[in-house]
Design a protein around this motif. Structure first.
Motif, short mmCIF file in Angstrom:
data_model
loop_
_atom_site.label_atom_id
_atom_site.label_comp_id
_atom_site.label_asym_id
_atom_site.label_seq_id
_atom_site.Cartn_x
_atom_site.Cartn_y
_atom_site.Cartn_z
N GLU A 258 18.99 123.58 129.59
CA GLU A 258 19.95 122.47 129.50
C GLU A 258 21.02 122.60 130.58
O GLU A 258 21.41 121.62 131.23
N GLN A 259 21.50 123.83 130.77
CA GLN A 259 22.54 124.06 131.77
C GLN A 259 22.02 123.83 133.19
O GLN A 259 22.75 123.33 134.05
N ILE A 260 20.76 124.22 133.43
CA ILE A 260 20.17 124.00 134.75
C ILE A 260 20.09 122.52 135.07
O ILE A 260 20.44 122.07 136.17
N ALA A 261 19.65 121.72 134.10
CA ALA A 261 19.55 120.28 134.32
C ALA A 261 20.92 119.68 134.61
O ALA A 261 21.09 118.88 135.54
N ALA A 262 21.91 120.08 133.81
CA ALA A 262 23.27 119.57 134.03
C ALA A 262 23.83 120.09 135.35
O ALA A 262 24.51 119.36 136.08
N GLY A 263 23.54 121.35 135.67
CA GLY A 263 24.05 121.94 136.90
C GLY A 263 23.47 121.28 138.14
O GLY A 263 24.18 121.10 139.15
N GLU A 264 22.19 120.92 138.11
CA GLU A 264 21.56 120.26 139.25
C GLU A 264 22.22 118.91 139.52
O GLU A 264 22.44 118.53 140.67
N ILE A 265 22.54 118.18 138.45
CA ILE A 265 23.20 116.89 138.61
C ILE A 265 24.59 117.08 139.21
O ILE A 265 25.00 116.38 140.14
N ALA A 266 25.34 118.06 138.67
CA ALA A 266 26.69 118.32 139.17
C ALA A 266 26.66 118.80 140.62
O ALA A 266 27.52 118.43 141.44
N LEU A 267 25.66 119.63 140.97
CA LEU A 267 25.53 120.15 142.33
C LEU A 267 25.27 119.02 143.31
O LEU A 267 25.92 118.91 144.37
N LEU A 268 24.31 118.16 142.99
CA LEU A 268 23.99 117.05 143.88
C LEU A 268 25.16 116.09 144.01
O LEU A 268 25.42 115.56 145.10
N ASP A 269 25.88 115.85 142.92
CA ASP A 269 27.04 114.96 142.97
C ASP A 269 28.09 115.50 143.92
O ASP A 269 28.62 114.78 144.78
N ALA A 270 28.40 116.82 143.80
CA ALA A 270 29.40 117.42 144.68
C ALA A 270 28.94 117.40 146.14
O ALA A 270 29.72 117.07 147.05
N GLU A 271 27.67 117.75 146.39
CA GLU A 271 27.17 117.80 147.76
C GLU A 271 27.14 116.42 148.40
O GLU A 271 27.46 116.27 149.59
N ASN A 272 26.76 115.42 147.64
CA ASN A 272 26.73 114.05 148.19
C ASN A 272 28.13 113.58 148.56
O ASN A 272 28.33 112.92 149.59
N GLN A 273 29.11 113.92 147.72
CA GLN A 273 30.48 113.52 148.04
C GLN A 273 31.00 114.28 149.26
O GLN A 273 31.74 113.72 150.08
N LEU A 274 30.63 115.55 149.40
CA LEU A 274 31.02 116.32 150.58
C LEU A 274 30.40 115.74 151.84
O LEU A 274 31.04 115.67 152.89
N LYS A 275 29.13 115.33 151.75
CA LYS A 275 28.48 114.70 152.90
C LYS A 275 29.18 113.40 153.27
O LYS A 275 29.35 113.09 154.46
#
Length: 337
Positions: A258-275
């Motif tokens: 469950e944490q991996i699934a949530a973490g992947e979403i949070a990771l992509l969200d942060a990286e997309n905003q940084l880009k």
């Protein structure tokens, strides 16, 4: 302890740590494998520290205690290791061409007299201002370029600091041949704090080897692959296990998924905003420091168009040439905020 250098214009090798040569560089392979079981070498330390994706602390313990381990059946890895060994002289020559420093043959297997389990085999030895230093040679695929651009990867730093711990020397160089085309050289100074930590970790581990205490199973892919190899041929239908041990692990697994699934979403969200913030810029700075970068790389197909034109003079080369593949990779420079 000192021995004569292989180069007539270089000073004799001196080991401030009190290390001694216990096996000649041209020793028989059986003797080399035998002496490796009597201590921990530079390539063992990254694995013991959990930094080797292919080898786990558990596998090192099995080897040092003389237990049988099924061989890893991976032709690609085997060929890569063989190629790396064959390319060592070439990488050494590139190191010398780039630095102007010698890359002398190693003296053989070294052992610290005060810590007999501390061993090392150097790739090469160099001299800088009359002082000896270690030279670590690596060959890596083009995909590893980003890992080597700014500094030596952590696992190789650990290996080199161990080399300095055994020799007593104060510096070293790494030379990495990337993709067979680019050689990246870095200098590394002795880090007393890291060496102190490595000696403590290695000392504890060697204690486990001596008293037969198996290291705990960890969460690395290397440990999982080792367990797969060790238990590849089951001969028992079932086993009765302790529910108090199994149930928490099952819950841990479910929670982790469950944490991996949530973490992947949070990771992509942060990286997309940084880009989005970087936009067309390569680097982003905050408070006077480089926070992250988004460099552009390109990959071109390996077609020899000159040879193609010679063999097929009437062919339309432009239809084959195409555009190079380009991509950008986000690299974080401020990890701990």
């Amino acid at each position: 302890m000192s021995i004569n250098s292989t180069a007539t214009d270089s000073p004799p090798l001196v080991f401030p740590s009190g290390a001694v040569v216990v096996l000649a560089p041209d020793a028989d392979q059986d003797d080399w494998h035998a002496i490796r079981k009597t201590g921990l070498g530079g390539s063992d330390l990254p694995a013991i520290c959990g930094l080797n994706r292919w080898t786990s602390p558990l596998e090192i313990w099995f080897r040092k205690t003389g237990k049988d381990i099924p061989r890893r059946d991976d032709a690609v890895l085997s060929e890569a290791a063989e190629n790396g060994h064959d390319l060592e002289p070439f990488v050494a020559s590139r190191f010398t061409k780039k630095t102007g420093l010698p890359a002398l043959d190693h003296p053989g297997t070294l052992r610290r007299t005060d810590l007999p389990w501390a061993l090392v085999n150097l790739d090469r030895v160099t001299f800088e201002n009359g002082e000896p230093g270690v030279v670590e040679l690596k060959t890596r695929s083009s995909y590893a370029l980003a890992d080597w651009l700014d500094e030596i990867p952590v696992d190789v730093q650990v290996q080199m600091q161990w080399q300095m711990a055994v020799t007593g020397w104060s510096f070293g160089y790494s030379a990495a041949l990337i993709g067979g085309q680019r050689t990246i050289v870095h200098r590394l100074d002795r880090d007393e704090q890291m060496i102190e930590h490595l000696l403590a970790i290695a000392g504890e581990f060697w204690g486990w080897v001596q008293d037969g205490t198996q290291p705990p199973v960890d969460g690395s892919h290397a440990t999982g692959q080792l367990l797969d190899r060790l238990h590849a041929n089951p001969d028992t239908v079932s086993v009765i296990a302790d529910a108090d041990t199994v149930e928490p692990l099952l819950r841990q697994r479910a929670t982790a998924k469950e944490q991996i699934a949530a973490g992947e979403i949070a990771l992509l969200d942060a990286e997309n905003q940084l880009k989005a913030i970087a936009g067309d810029a390569v680097e982003v700075h905050i408070r006077g420091e480089k926070a992250y970068s988004w460099p552009r790389y390109s990959r071109q197909g390996h077609i020899d168009f000159a040879e193609l034109a010679e063999d097929w003079p009437d062919i339309d080369l432009e239809s084959y040439r195409g555009e190079p593949t380009t991509y950008r990779t986000l690299r974080i420079h401020l990890e701990n905020l």
